[in-house]
Design an enzyme around this catalytic site. Structure first.
Site, PDB file in Angstrom:
ATOM      1  N   GLY A   1      -3.505   5.975  -7.341  1.00  0.00           N
ATOM      2  CA  GLY A   1      -3.854   6.983  -6.347  1.00  0.00           C
ATOM      3  C   GLY A   1      -2.973   8.203  -6.534  1.00  0.00           C
ATOM      4  O   GLY A   1      -2.027   8.185  -7.341  1.00  0.00           O
TER       5      GLY A   1
ATOM      6  N   SER B   1       3.807   3.361  -3.579  1.00  0.00           N
ATOM      7  CA  SER B   1       5.124   2.705  -3.574  1.00  0.00           C
ATOM      8  C   SER B   1       5.406   2.050  -2.227  1.00  0.00           C
ATOM      9  O   SER B   1       5.886   0.911  -2.171  1.00  0.00           O
ATOM     10  CB  SER B   1       6.232   3.718  -3.855  1.00  0.00           C
ATOM     11  OG  SER B   1       6.111   4.210  -5.146  1.00  0.00           O
TER      12      SER B   1
ATOM     13  N   SER C   1      -1.331   6.718 -12.495  1.00  0.00           N
ATOM     14  CA  SER C   1      -2.275   6.252 -13.534  1.00  0.00           C
ATOM     15  C   SER C   1      -3.633   6.951 -13.389  1.00  0.00           C
ATOM     16  O   SER C   1      -4.623   6.315 -13.039  1.00  0.00           O
ATOM     17  CB  SER C   1      -2.410   4.725 -13.542  1.00  0.00           C
ATOM     18  OG  SER C   1      -2.533   4.145 -12.272  1.00  0.00           O
TER      19      SER C   1
HETATM   20  P1  ADP Z   1       3.240   7.287  -3.812  1.00  0.00           P
HETATM   21  O1  ADP Z   1       3.991   6.096  -4.300  1.00  0.00           O
HETATM   22  O2  ADP Z   1       1.747   7.096  -3.808  1.00  0.00           O
HETATM   23  O3  ADP Z   1       3.646   8.583  -4.471  1.00  0.00           O
HETATM   24  P2  ADP Z   1       4.882   7.060  -1.455  1.00  0.00           P
HETATM   25  O4  ADP Z   1       4.714   5.642  -1.020  1.00  0.00           O
HETATM   26  O5  ADP Z   1       6.129   7.417  -2.252  1.00  0.00           O
HETATM   27  O6  ADP Z   1       3.566   7.493  -2.259  1.00  0.00           O
HETATM   28  O7  ADP Z   1       4.838   8.053  -0.218  1.00  0.00           O
HETATM   29  C1  ADP Z   1       3.864   7.933   0.790  1.00  0.00           C
HETATM   30  C2  ADP Z   1       4.416   8.534   2.079  1.00  0.00           C
HETATM   31  O8  ADP Z   1       3.412   8.482   3.081  1.00  0.00           O
HETATM   32  C3  ADP Z   1       5.613   7.783   2.597  1.00  0.00           C
HETATM   33  O9  ADP Z   1       6.528   8.707   3.129  1.00  0.00           O
HETATM   34  C4  ADP Z   1       5.017   6.885   3.685  1.00  0.00           C
HETATM   35  O10 ADP Z   1       5.944   6.566   4.680  1.00  0.00           O
HETATM   36  C5  ADP Z   1       3.895   7.758   4.222  1.00  0.00           C
HETATM   37  N1  ADP Z   1       2.752   7.041   4.836  1.00  0.00           N
HETATM   38  C6  ADP Z   1       2.186   7.321   6.033  1.00  0.00           C
HETATM   39  N2  ADP Z   1       1.148   6.511   6.283  1.00  0.00           N
HETATM   40  C7  ADP Z   1       1.030   5.692   5.238  1.00  0.00           C
HETATM   41  C8  ADP Z   1       0.128   4.638   4.897  1.00  0.00           C
HETATM   42  N3  ADP Z   1      -0.849   4.249   5.710  1.00  0.00           N
HETATM   43  N4  ADP Z   1       0.289   4.012   3.718  1.00  0.00           N
HETATM   44  C9  ADP Z   1       1.278   4.400   2.885  1.00  0.00           C
HETATM   45  N5  ADP Z   1       2.165   5.392   3.109  1.00  0.00           N
HETATM   46  C10 ADP Z   1       2.046   6.041   4.295  1.00  0.00           C
END
Ligand code: ADP
Length: 204
Positions: free
Chosen positions: A37, A44, A111
């Protein structure tokens, strides 16, 4: 990219302990949870939260996380299309080793290319579960936990997925999680329920 085996005189050694043996010992199946995504969609966060639940239930589990892997194994790679392909190729190989080791391994990488994800799938067989963390770019951008969207909009990060580089959403993901409308806990619940449905976990 490094598709060919360069070395000669190498032989595949057969294992004395198989994946099935390890799964029996562990009391759960092995699997690759391939989260994909946009940046800040929640890959993460969800992968780590899933890992915590699995660990609490005594599962052998690990997360391969995009940023962490780029500090070590893939520190020689950037974000050009070729480097992104090689990044995912190596992660696919590592995930396949974790699978063989009987573990439930999650990968949290953008990815962006379908073909690269399909190659990883081809290494892992029917225990490869592609999980699309579906979140509109405006929501990702409003979260922006690392300030990357702002930097990309300011022209400080070239080839940023969703802004100046493509993202190809999965066409046949095993699981689609709407991370804009569901809480982290709800997203985790959907992953755990899927693992139960597929027989990876026999209990919650
Ligand atoms: P990625 O790994 O896709 O780059 P991260 O997990 O690092 O994304 O960041 C996502 C951010 O969005 C985090 O700060 C997380 O706390 C926030 N967030 C809010 N709602 C959600 C949700 N439903 N699922 C995942 N993350 C969420």
């Amino acid at each position: 990219m490094a598709e060919q085996i360069k070395a000669t005189n190498i032989t595949w050694h057969h294992e004395t302990v198989t994946r099935a043996d390890r799964e029996k010992n562990n009391g759960h199946g092995a699997a690759v949870l391939w989260f994909t995504g946009l940046s800040a969609s929640g890959k993460s966060t969800i992968a780590q939260a899933v890992q915590a639940v699995l660990f609490e239930h005594g599962c052998q589990t690990y997360v391969l996380d995009g940023d962490n892997i780029r500090h070590g194994l893939n520190k020689d790679l950037g974000f050009s299309p070729e480097d992104r392909e090689e990044n995912i190729r190596r992660i696919g190989e590592v995930a396949a080793l974790f699978l063989d080791a009987g573990m439930i391994v999650s990968t949290a990488f953008i990815s962006p290319y379908r073909a690269d994800r399909d190659k990883a799938r081809s290494l892992c067989g029917d225990r490869f579960f592609e999980i699309f963390v579906d979140c509109p770019i405006d929501v990702c951008e409003s979260r922006d936990p690392k300030g990357l969207y702002q930097k990309a909009r300011d022209g400080k990060i070239p080839e940023f997925t969703g802004i100046s580089a493509p993202y190809e959403p999965p066409e046949n993901a095993e699981l689609i999680i709407n991370a804009a409308e569901n809480t982290v806990e709800e997203c985790v619940g959907k992953v755990i329920a899927y693992l139960q449905k597929r027989g990876v976990l026999t209990t919650g």
